[in-house]
Design an enzyme around this catalytic site. Structure first.
Site, PDB file in Angstrom:
ATOM      1  N   HIS A   9      -3.955  -4.436  -3.039  1.00  0.00           N
ATOM      2  CA  HIS A   9      -4.417  -4.238  -1.661  1.00  0.00           C
ATOM      3  C   HIS A   9      -4.686  -2.765  -1.353  1.00  0.00           C
ATOM      4  O   HIS A   9      -4.719  -2.374  -0.186  1.00  0.00           O
ATOM      5  CB  HIS A   9      -3.401  -4.822  -0.663  1.00  0.00           C
ATOM      6  CG  HIS A   9      -3.390  -6.334  -0.644  1.00  0.00           C
ATOM      7  ND1 HIS A   9      -2.439  -7.083  -0.003  1.00  0.00           N
ATOM      8  CD2 HIS A   9      -4.243  -7.234  -1.213  1.00  0.00           C
ATOM      9  CE1 HIS A   9      -2.703  -8.381  -0.177  1.00  0.00           C
ATOM     10  NE2 HIS A   9      -3.776  -8.491  -0.914  1.00  0.00           N
ATOM     11  N   VAL A  53       0.828  -1.206   0.000  1.00  0.00           N
ATOM     12  CA  VAL A  53       0.000   0.000   0.000  1.00  0.00           C
ATOM     13  C   VAL A  53       0.867   1.263   0.000  1.00  0.00           C
ATOM     14  O   VAL A  53       0.349   2.374  -0.066  1.00  0.00           O
ATOM     15  CB  VAL A  53      -1.000  -0.004   1.187  1.00  0.00           C
ATOM     16  CG1 VAL A  53      -2.002  -1.145   1.021  1.00  0.00           C
ATOM     17  CG2 VAL A  53      -0.298  -0.104   2.531  1.00  0.00           C
TER      18      VAL A  53
HETATM   19  P1  OAD Z   1       5.353 -10.441   4.493  1.00  0.00           P
HETATM   20  O1  OAD Z   1       5.831  -9.649   5.657  1.00  0.00           O
HETATM   21  O2  OAD Z   1       4.416 -11.550   4.773  1.00  0.00           O
HETATM   22  O3  OAD Z   1       6.593 -11.057   3.710  1.00  0.00           O
HETATM   23  C1  OAD Z   1       7.691 -10.277   3.345  1.00  0.00           C
HETATM   24  C2  OAD Z   1       8.704 -11.160   2.657  1.00  0.00           C
HETATM   25  O4  OAD Z   1       9.775 -10.314   2.248  1.00  0.00           O
HETATM   26  C3  OAD Z   1       9.315 -12.260   3.540  1.00  0.00           C
HETATM   27  O5  OAD Z   1       9.304 -13.492   2.841  1.00  0.00           O
HETATM   28  C4  OAD Z   1      10.748 -11.784   3.769  1.00  0.00           C
HETATM   29  O6  OAD Z   1      11.693 -12.845   3.830  1.00  0.00           O
HETATM   30  C5  OAD Z   1      10.999 -10.937   2.542  1.00  0.00           C
HETATM   31  N1  OAD Z   1      12.004  -9.867   2.727  1.00  0.00           N
HETATM   32  C6  OAD Z   1      12.294  -9.167   3.837  1.00  0.00           C
HETATM   33  N2  OAD Z   1      13.267  -8.277   3.600  1.00  0.00           N
HETATM   34  C7  OAD Z   1      13.606  -8.415   2.297  1.00  0.00           C
HETATM   35  C8  OAD Z   1      14.568  -7.793   1.444  1.00  0.00           C
HETATM   36  N3  OAD Z   1      15.382  -6.825   1.871  1.00  0.00           N
HETATM   37  N4  OAD Z   1      14.636  -8.215   0.156  1.00  0.00           N
HETATM   38  C9  OAD Z   1      13.823  -9.188  -0.312  1.00  0.00           C
HETATM   39  N5  OAD Z   1      12.909  -9.814   0.447  1.00  0.00           N
HETATM   40  C10 OAD Z   1      12.792  -9.442   1.728  1.00  0.00           C
HETATM   41  O7  OAD Z   1       4.730  -9.394   3.461  1.00  0.00           O
HETATM   42  P2  OAD Z   1       3.766  -9.681   2.214  1.00  0.00           P
HETATM   43  O8  OAD Z   1       4.052 -11.006   1.624  1.00  0.00           O
HETATM   44  O9  OAD Z   1       3.824  -8.489   1.359  1.00  0.00           O
HETATM   45  O10 OAD Z   1      -2.087  -7.494   3.495  1.00  0.00           O
HETATM   46  O11 OAD Z   1       2.366  -9.729   2.923  1.00  0.00           O
HETATM   47  C11 OAD Z   1       1.219  -9.922   2.135  1.00  0.00           C
HETATM   48  C12 OAD Z   1       0.039  -9.202   2.744  1.00  0.00           C
HETATM   49  O12 OAD Z   1      -0.089  -9.582   4.119  1.00  0.00           O
HETATM   50  C13 OAD Z   1       0.202  -7.700   2.817  1.00  0.00           C
HETATM   51  O13 OAD Z   1      -0.167  -7.060   1.625  1.00  0.00           O
HETATM   52  C14 OAD Z   1      -0.718  -7.326   3.938  1.00  0.00           C
HETATM   53  C15 OAD Z   1      -0.291  -8.384   4.908  1.00  0.00           C
HETATM   54  O14 OAD Z   1      -1.166  -8.713   5.900  1.00  0.00           O
HETATM   55  C16 OAD Z   1      -3.091  -6.842   4.118  1.00  0.00           C
HETATM   56  O15 OAD Z   1      -2.912  -6.071   5.040  1.00  0.00           O
HETATM   57  C17 OAD Z   1      -4.437  -7.150   3.542  1.00  0.00           C
END
Ligand code: OAD
Length: 240
Positions: free
Chosen positions: A114, A94
């Site tokens: 989202h 977002v």
């Molecule tokens: P997550 O916090 O679930 O996952 C983030 C991912 O990014 C993890 O697998 C980390 O290992 C990886 N990560 C962290 N730092 C990184 C870096 N420097 N480079 C590359 N990767 C890195 O976040 P999302 O998958 O985006 O939805 O979460 C999905 C949805 O869950 C969000 O849009 C939100 C949340 O609840 C809602 O609020 C509806």
């Protein structure tokens, strides 16, 4: 051979090195807040002030001059702009860091499934608009003047993600799918890779293997600012 239609899915990990917290990492937002308290329609109905405080803090980060698109956002902007076939960047984020990196014609290739922190919507009159400041239960809607109905225009748990029709059309034609910086825990986005199995080449670029890493044809692990620019340059060298 012509370039394959491209879909890129991004998550919070791509913005981590810009200074924005992810959700599920040990220091992530969901370690500090309960989803049920701040990210559902029921939470907003029950305690709107608490929900506003959560999103106000996150919106304030986007006003912080220290928070800027990083090398991964810029690399994807270049990739999408130069890709010689249809390209769609679907983000679960977002924040507005892809938007800032993708100014110009490529901006039409970005879809915030989202929603956006920088937009609000009035539950009373339905009007949506851009909004950079704090919101409270006392903020009147600029369109209908009613207070209490304004909410962040983000998708909460239990709500339908935005742009699904466009995403499903793109998935039909997709030949190359990149999943970047997402833990793959939230559907429908988490299901895209399985839906493409046998039809498109799928690649995960993430700090570490996600729970669904075995579903991808290939994976490269490391910080987005290192892995993504390298991978994007390789793709452009191969297909342009
Ligand atoms: P997550 O916090 O679930 O996952 C983030 C991912 O990014 C993890 O697998 C980390 O290992 C990886 N990560 C962290 N730092 C990184 C870096 N420097 N480079 C590359 N990767 C890195 O976040 P999302 O998958 O985006 O939805 O979460 C999905 C949805 O869950 C969000 O849009 C939100 C949340 O609840 C809602 O609020 C509806």
């Amino acid at each position: 051979m012509s370039a394959p239609p491209l879909i890129i899915l991004t998550g919070a990990g791509i913005s981590a090195e810009s200074g924005l917290s992810t959700f599920r990492d040990p220091d992530g937002l969901w370690a500090r807040h309960c989803i049920e308290d701040v990210a559902t329609p029921e939470a907003f109905a029950h305690d709107p002030a608490r929900v506003h405080a959560f999103y106000n803090a996150r919106r304030a980060q986007l006003r912080d001059p220290a928070i800027q698109p990083n090398a991964a956002h810029h690399a994807l902007a270049r990739l999408v702009a130069a890709w010689p076939a249809p390209a769609l960047l679907v983000t679960q984020n977002v924040d507005d860091l892809h938007d800032r990196a993708m100014a110009g014609p490529a901006a039409g290739s970005l879809l915030h499934m989202h929603g956006e922190l920088g937009r609000i919507r009035c539950l009373a009159c339905g009007t949506g608009r851009r909004w950079a400041e704090d919101l409270s239960t006392a903020t009147p809607c600029p369109a209908c003047r009613q207070a209490g109905g304004l909410r962040p225009d983000v998708v909460w748990f239990g709500e339908v993600p935005l742009g699904m029709e466009r995403i499903e059309e793109a998935l039909e034609d997709c030949g190359l799918f990149l999943s970047i910086g997402t833990s793959g825990q939230v559907y429908p986005a988490a299901g895209f890779v399985a839906a493409l199995r046998g039809r498109a080449r799928t690649v995960e670029l993430n700090l570490e293997p996600s729970a669904g890493t075995h579903l991808f044809d290939a994976a490269e692990h490391g910080p987005a600012t290192q892995v993504v620019p390298r991978f994007a340059e390789r793709l452009l060298a191969e297909w342009t």
